[in-house]
Design a protein around this motif. Structure first.
Motif, PDB file in Angstrom:
ATOM      1  N   GLN A 142       0.815  -1.215   0.000  1.00 14.28           N
ATOM      2  CA  GLN A 142       0.000   0.000   0.000  1.00 14.28           C
ATOM      3  C   GLN A 142       0.849   1.265   0.000  1.00 14.28           C
ATOM      4  N   LYS A 143       2.096   1.131   0.389  1.00 14.64           N
ATOM      5  CA  LYS A 143       3.016   2.267   0.328  1.00 14.64           C
ATOM      6  C   LYS A 143       3.597   2.427  -1.075  1.00 14.64           C
ATOM      7  N   HIS A 144       3.874   1.326  -1.723  1.00 12.65           N
ATOM      8  CA  HIS A 144       4.575   1.362  -3.006  1.00 12.65           C
ATOM      9  C   HIS A 144       3.649   1.344  -4.222  1.00 12.65           C
ATOM     10  N   MET A 145       2.410   0.873  -4.058  1.00  9.22           N
ATOM     11  CA  MET A 145       1.448   0.846  -5.163  1.00  9.22           C
ATOM     12  C   MET A 145       0.153   1.484  -4.685  1.00  9.22           C
ATOM     13  N   THR A 146      -0.108   2.706  -5.130  1.00  7.23           N
ATOM     14  CA  THR A 146      -1.284   3.444  -4.665  1.00  7.23           C
ATOM     15  C   THR A 146      -2.310   3.573  -5.785  1.00  7.23           C
ATOM     16  N   PHE A 147      -3.527   3.905  -5.390  1.00 10.28           N
ATOM     17  CA  PHE A 147      -4.640   3.967  -6.347  1.00 10.28           C
ATOM     18  C   PHE A 147      -5.492   5.201  -6.078  1.00 10.28           C
ATOM     19  N   SER A 148      -6.143   5.671  -7.116  1.00  5.72           N
ATOM     20  CA  SER A 148      -7.165   6.702  -6.987  1.00  5.72           C
ATOM     21  C   SER A 148      -8.311   6.356  -7.942  1.00  5.72           C
ATOM     22  N   GLY A 149      -9.471   6.933  -7.673  1.00  2.00           N
ATOM     23  CA  GLY A 149     -10.637   6.658  -8.501  1.00  2.00           C
ATOM     24  C   GLY A 149     -11.467   5.493  -8.016  1.00  2.00           C
ATOM     25  N   ILE A 150     -11.048   4.843  -6.934  1.00  2.00           N
ATOM     26  CA  ILE A 150     -11.767   3.673  -6.437  1.00  2.00           C
ATOM     27  C   ILE A 150     -13.130   4.057  -5.861  1.00  2.00           C
ATOM     28  N   ASP A 151     -13.165   5.118  -5.080  1.00  2.00           N
ATOM     29  CA  ASP A 151     -14.434   5.525  -4.462  1.00  2.00           C
ATOM     30  C   ASP A 151     -15.462   5.900  -5.512  1.00  2.00           C
ATOM     31  N   GLU A 152     -15.019   6.614  -6.537  1.00  2.00           N
ATOM     32  CA  GLU A 152     -15.940   7.012  -7.609  1.00  2.00           C
ATOM     33  C   GLU A 152     -16.453   5.788  -8.348  1.00  2.00           C
ATOM     34  N   MET A 153     -15.564   4.812  -8.605  1.00  2.00           N
ATOM     35  CA  MET A 153     -15.959   3.583  -9.274  1.00  2.00           C
ATOM     36  C   MET A 153     -16.987   2.808  -8.446  1.00  2.00           C
ATOM     37  N   ALA A 154     -16.700   2.651  -7.160  1.00  2.16           N
ATOM     38  CA  ALA A 154     -17.608   1.904  -6.286  1.00  2.16           C
ATOM     39  C   ALA A 154     -18.961   2.599  -6.176  1.00  2.16           C
TER      40      ALA A 154
END
Length: 303
Positions: free
Chosen positions: A91-103
């Motif tokens: 979770q430190k080295h591979m981050t994500f965005s857009g998950i909340d909008e997708m869900a």
């Protein structure tokens, strides 16, 4: 096979315990071995780069080529690191965005499926850690093509399954997805669709990196059957050992979209990613070995 698997897994696990900074020292040494001594697929890489970027000068192409091999060796040690990487480390080295909008969109539109287009770009193995970030009600899966080596296939399945997601063999994709629809299980499914299809699997060509290029259309065809949302994984390498994936909305109500339009959109989005940082795509694939001209000729001979 089992003995060899346990030997390779044990060796991989022990190596993975080393800090990433130390593993990158091995990567630097591996680069000289792979690029200068073994010369691994250098002719294919150079041919691909030259034809994909006809307007770039020789110096620029050589710089991209060497940067690619540096990254390719990094990808190898980064994959080995997965043998022992903890949830906190990932979770430190591979981050994500857009998950909340997708869900939120899946819940609001009552969609059971979100199909995620990916490419062999940046570290696609690390993207499977998305399951650590997903809400509990979402099943995370990915379509994969089994490797010819049963030992390495078992190793990669072990690595890809450790985040809690599921791996669906390509040949079982439609049946498995229809079973999930019957269960009304909300699912995100990753499709790495930039490989070169076999002749029997080619149905559509699109303009991609200065070539008429065949793409797998399974994500589009199955997506229309199950009324899936479609997103694209826009991945960037922030720095050595750190990646970020932004999930970008592509389309919904895809039953009404003309055939092959989604595949064309995916090709354009992936090309944009590659154009922004070309060294991070897998140039070692002989991507354009099957041409549109030969495909049309084969179609004519079939009738």
């Amino acid at each position: 096979m089992n003995i060899l698997y346990y030997i390779l897994y044990g060796v991989g696990y022990l190596i993975s315990l080393l800090p990433l900074t130390v593993l990158y020292l091995f990567s630097d040494l591996l680069f000289y071995l792979v690029y200068y001594i073994i010369r691994y697929r250098r002719k294919i890489v150079r041919k691909n780069l030259t034809s994909a970027f006809p307007n770039k000068d020789a110096f620029t192409l050589l710089r991209i080529e060497k940067n690619f091999y540096h990254w390719f060796c990094d990808y190898i040690v980064e994959t080995i690191k997965l043998f022992s990487a903890s949830k906190e480390w990932m979770q430190k080295h591979m981050t994500f965005s857009g998950i909340d909008e997708m869900a939120e969109r899946m819940q609001k539109e009552d969609k059971n499926f979100c199909f995620l287009y990916l490419g062999h770009y940046c570290n696609w193995e690390w993207i499977a850690s998305f399951a650590y970030w997903a809400p509990d009600w979402m099943l995370c899966t990915q379509i994969y093509h089994p490797l010819y080596s049963k030992v390495f296939d078992k190793l990669f399945l072990k690595i890809r399954s450790q985040y809690g997601g599921e791996n669906i063999p390509m040949k079982e994709a439609l049946r498995t997805i229809l079973q999930l629809r019957q269960k009304k299980q909300k699912t995100i499914i990753g499709f790495i669709s930039d490989q070169a299809p076999k002749w029997s699997s080619i149905h559509h060509f699109t303009e991609f990196l200065n070539h008429d290029t065949p793409f797998f259309i399974g994500a589009e065809r199955i997506g229309k059957k199950v009324d899936a949302l479609v997103y694209y994984a826009d991945v960037k390498r922030i720095s050595r050992g750190y990646y970020h994936c932004d999930y970008k909305f592509v389309a919904d109500d895809i039953k009404d979209i003309p055939d092959y339009h989604l595949t064309d959109l995916y090709a354009k989005l992936l090309e944009k990613s590659i154009q922004s940082a070309p060294s991070f795509w897998l140039w070692t694939h002989n991507r354009w070995k099957r041409t549109k001209e030969e495909w049309l000729h084969r179609q004519e001979e079939a009738f």
